[in-house]
Design a protein around this motif. Structure first.
Motif, PDB file in Angstrom:
ATOM      1  N   LEU A  41       7.386   0.816  -0.086  1.00 50.39           N
ATOM      2  CA  LEU A  41       6.167   1.137  -0.815  1.00 50.39           C
ATOM      3  C   LEU A  41       6.499   1.793  -2.147  1.00 50.39           C
ATOM      4  N   HIS A  42       5.612   1.586  -3.122  1.00 50.99           N
ATOM      5  CA  HIS A  42       5.708   2.283  -4.401  1.00 50.99           C
ATOM      6  C   HIS A  42       5.496   3.780  -4.140  1.00 50.99           C
ATOM      7  N   PRO A  43       6.276   4.655  -4.776  1.00 50.09           N
ATOM      8  CA  PRO A  43       6.194   6.085  -4.445  1.00 50.09           C
ATOM      9  C   PRO A  43       4.830   6.718  -4.667  1.00 50.09           C
ATOM     10  N   ARG A  94      -8.023  -1.388  -8.041  1.00 50.36           N
ATOM     11  CA  ARG A  94      -7.127  -2.225  -8.830  1.00 50.36           C
ATOM     12  C   ARG A  94      -6.164  -3.015  -7.965  1.00 50.36           C
ATOM     13  N   VAL A  95      -6.146  -2.760  -6.676  1.00 45.87           N
ATOM     14  CA  VAL A  95      -5.178  -3.389  -5.772  1.00 45.87           C
ATOM     15  C   VAL A  95      -5.892  -4.414  -4.901  1.00 45.87           C
ATOM     16  N   PRO A  96      -5.373  -5.632  -4.793  1.00 44.62           N
ATOM     17  CA  PRO A  96      -5.977  -6.616  -3.880  1.00 44.62           C
ATOM     18  C   PRO A  96      -6.000  -6.099  -2.452  1.00 44.62           C
ATOM     19  N   ALA A  97      -6.996  -6.505  -1.699  1.00 42.99           N
ATOM     20  CA  ALA A  97      -7.154  -6.001  -0.327  1.00 42.99           C
ATOM     21  C   ALA A  97      -5.919  -6.280   0.515  1.00 42.99           C
ATOM     22  N   ALA A  98      -5.251  -7.420   0.275  1.00 37.95           N
ATOM     23  CA  ALA A  98      -4.078  -7.774   1.083  1.00 37.95           C
ATOM     24  C   ALA A  98      -2.872  -6.895   0.778  1.00 37.95           C
ATOM     25  N   CYS A  99      -2.890  -6.168  -0.358  1.00 44.43           N
ATOM     26  CA  CYS A  99      -1.751  -5.343  -0.761  1.00 44.43           C
ATOM     27  C   CYS A  99      -1.995  -3.856  -0.544  1.00 44.43           C
ATOM     28  N   ARG A 100      -3.119  -3.491   0.035  1.00 45.60           N
ATOM     29  CA  ARG A 100      -3.429  -2.071   0.229  1.00 45.60           C
ATOM     30  C   ARG A 100      -2.777  -1.539   1.503  1.00 45.60           C
ATOM     31  N   TRP A 101      -2.148  -0.382   1.360  1.00 44.80           N
ATOM     32  CA  TRP A 101      -1.539   0.318   2.490  1.00 44.80           C
ATOM     33  C   TRP A 101      -1.956   1.780   2.424  1.00 44.80           C
ATOM     34  N   VAL A 153       3.609   7.301   8.920  1.00 42.13           N
ATOM     35  CA  VAL A 153       3.679   5.888   9.286  1.00 42.13           C
ATOM     36  C   VAL A 153       2.752   5.103   8.373  1.00 42.13           C
ATOM     37  N   ALA A 154       3.200   3.932   7.912  1.00 44.82           N
ATOM     38  CA  ALA A 154       2.425   3.104   6.993  1.00 44.82           C
ATOM     39  C   ALA A 154       1.591   2.086   7.762  1.00 44.82           C
ATOM     40  N   TYR A 155       0.348   1.925   7.328  1.00 44.52           N
ATOM     41  CA  TYR A 155      -0.574   0.976   7.954  1.00 44.52           C
ATOM     42  C   TYR A 155      -1.151   0.052   6.881  1.00 44.52           C
ATOM     43  N   PRO A 156      -1.248  -1.250   7.155  1.00 46.93           N
ATOM     44  CA  PRO A 156      -1.857  -2.153   6.186  1.00 46.93           C
ATOM     45  C   PRO A 156      -3.346  -1.887   6.060  1.00 46.93           C
ATOM     46  N   ALA A 157      -3.889  -2.250   4.894  1.00 47.64           N
ATOM     47  CA  ALA A 157      -5.302  -2.033   4.548  1.00 47.64           C
ATOM     48  C   ALA A 157      -5.513  -0.573   4.180  1.00 47.64           C
ATOM     49  N   GLY A 158      -6.576  -0.331   3.440  1.00 47.95           N
ATOM     50  CA  GLY A 158      -6.856   1.021   2.987  1.00 47.95           C
ATOM     51  C   GLY A 158      -7.475   1.878   4.071  1.00 47.95           C
ATOM     52  N   ASP A 159      -7.550   3.172   3.802  1.00 49.54           N
ATOM     53  CA  ASP A 159      -8.137   4.107   4.768  1.00 49.54           C
ATOM     54  C   ASP A 159      -9.555   4.512   4.361  1.00 49.54           C
ATOM     55  N   GLY A 160     -10.155   3.776   3.438  1.00 49.34           N
ATOM     56  CA  GLY A 160     -11.516   4.076   3.015  1.00 49.34           C
ATOM     57  C   GLY A 160     -11.610   4.953   1.800  1.00 49.34           C
ATOM     58  N   SER A 161     -10.506   5.512   1.328  1.00 56.68           N
ATOM     59  CA  SER A 161     -10.534   6.376   0.151  1.00 56.68           C
ATOM     60  C   SER A 161     -10.416   5.526  -1.109  1.00 56.68           C
ATOM     61  N   TRP A 163      -8.073   5.756  -3.199  1.00 56.27           N
ATOM     62  CA  TRP A 163      -6.661   5.619  -3.545  1.00 56.27           C
ATOM     63  C   TRP A 163      -5.923   4.939  -2.398  1.00 56.27           C
ATOM     64  N   CYS A 164      -4.827   4.258  -2.705  1.00 58.59           N
ATOM     65  CA  CYS A 164      -4.043   3.578  -1.674  1.00 58.59           C
ATOM     66  C   CYS A 164      -2.601   3.464  -2.151  1.00 58.59           C
ATOM     67  N   ARG A 165      -1.751   3.060  -1.252  1.00 58.87           N
ATOM     68  CA  ARG A 165      -0.373   2.740  -1.580  1.00 58.87           C
ATOM     69  C   ARG A 165      -0.247   1.223  -1.683  1.00 58.87           C
ATOM     70  N   LEU A 166       0.813   0.750  -2.309  1.00 56.60           N
ATOM     71  CA  LEU A 166       1.013  -0.693  -2.408  1.00 56.60           C
ATOM     72  C   LEU A 166       2.491  -0.999  -2.262  1.00 56.60           C
ATOM     73  N   PRO A 167       2.831  -2.192  -1.759  1.00 56.22           N
ATOM     74  CA  PRO A 167       4.243  -2.555  -1.614  1.00 56.22           C
ATOM     75  C   PRO A 167       4.908  -2.696  -2.967  1.00 56.22           C
ATOM     76  N   HIS A 168       6.153  -2.297  -3.028  1.00 58.96           N
ATOM     77  CA  HIS A 168       6.880  -2.361  -4.300  1.00 58.96           C
ATOM     78  C   HIS A 168       6.999  -3.793  -4.801  1.00 58.96           C
ATOM     79  N   ALA A 169       7.073  -4.754  -3.894  1.00 63.82           N
ATOM     80  CA  ALA A 169       7.238  -6.152  -4.305  1.00 63.82           C
ATOM     81  C   ALA A 169       6.091  -6.626  -5.188  1.00 63.82           C
TER      82      ALA A 169
END
Length: 276
Positions: free
Chosen positions: A43-45, A52-59, A65-73, A75-81
């Motif tokens: 994940l990006h730090p 700004r992040v596509p739904a498929a890239c939200r973590w 522990v990392a979970y796919p999809a957002g948590d409703g906030s 802000w989200c994390r995204l994969p570095h790729a």
């Protein structure tokens, strides 16, 4: 959170910092909470606006522990790729072009300062030149303690995970000239000994089975010879070994030996081993 049971530092297995081998930018490794095999995701730090992040890239990260999809906030994390400047830009991530450019600038600064050398984007399993290392698998399958693992990098680049006296990660490699090396072999395509092989399929394996038991333990713990002799030294990173599965890791199955391997004998039989 998971704690490494064999580490003197009781290292937490979450948010392990590293650098991308392709662009040199910082990344964080997290265990996937929905994966039964407990594979990790890069994940990006930092967090970014979820809009700004596509739904498929939200973590999102919860309890380490990392979970796919957002948590409703918001802000989200995204994969570095998704923003790695060494990869082709994804049209779905057009709103992240600014972050991608910033990472590209960081990559250029690291290269100009001599602090980073990008990994060539090529197939390490095919011979493309006279350099023997070019033909080495980028992610080799290693057999030790009668179990097969998928390494995260070439055998020569697997680093020690121990912490030095200056509280940095050890820069020594596991494969040294002073220690016995493994052998490249062609073996049946199986996950581990005792399982049925796929019919008529062979794969390249870096076999450490002939080494002494203590040497195989050293490789499994991912420690250089110096830190293997000092078990009280703390671990600063999680080992890179991933249990090999021929169905999930089929793209890393290579049916030929690396450059420098011995060829078939003229009168039958094949020498299937080669020293690195």
């Amino acid at each position: 959170m998971q704690i490494s049971p064999h580490s003197a530092s009781r290292l937490l297995r979450c948010g392990q910092r590293d650098r991308c081998r392709a662009c040199g930018n910082r990344i964080e490794w997290y265990t996937r909470g929905t994966d039964p095999h407990q594979r990790s995701v890069r994940l990006h730090p930092g967090e970014v606006p979820a809009a700004r992040v596509p739904a498929a890239c939200r973590w999102h990260v919860s309890s380490g522990v990392a979970y796919p999809a957002g948590d409703g906030s918001r802000w989200c994390r995204l994969p570095h790729a998704a923003v790695c400047p060494a990869r082709d830009a994804d049209p779905a991530c057009a709103d992240l072009s600014g972050l991608r450019r910033a990472l590209s600038v960081t990559t250029r600064r690291l290269i100009d300062a001599g602090a980073f050398t990008p990994t060539p984007a090529q197939d390490h399993s095919m011979p493309v030149g006279a350099d023997a290392r070019v033909c080495r698998p980028a992610r080799p399958v290693v057999q030790l303690l009668y179990v097969r693992y998928l390494a995260s990098r070439p055998v020569e680049e697997i680093r020690c995970v121990a912490q030095t006296r200056r509280r940095h990660r050890c820069t020594s490699a596991l494969l040294t000239s002073a220690a016995a090396a493994g052998m490249w072999k062609l073996m049946p395509v199986t996950a581990a000994s005792g399982q049925l092989a796929l019919p008529a399929d062979v794969m390249t394996v870096y076999d450490l089975s002939r080494l002494p038991y203590n040497e195989q333990l050293r490789w499994r713990a991912q420690r250089c010879p110096q830190h293997a002799a000092t078990p009280a030294a703390a671990d600063l990173a999680v080992t890179d070994w991933e249990p090999f599965d021929p169905l999930r890791h089929h793209e890393h199955i290579h049916p030929r030996l690396p450059v420098g391997a011995r060829r078939p004998r003229p009168h039958g039989g094949m020498r299937q081993a080669a020293r690195p």
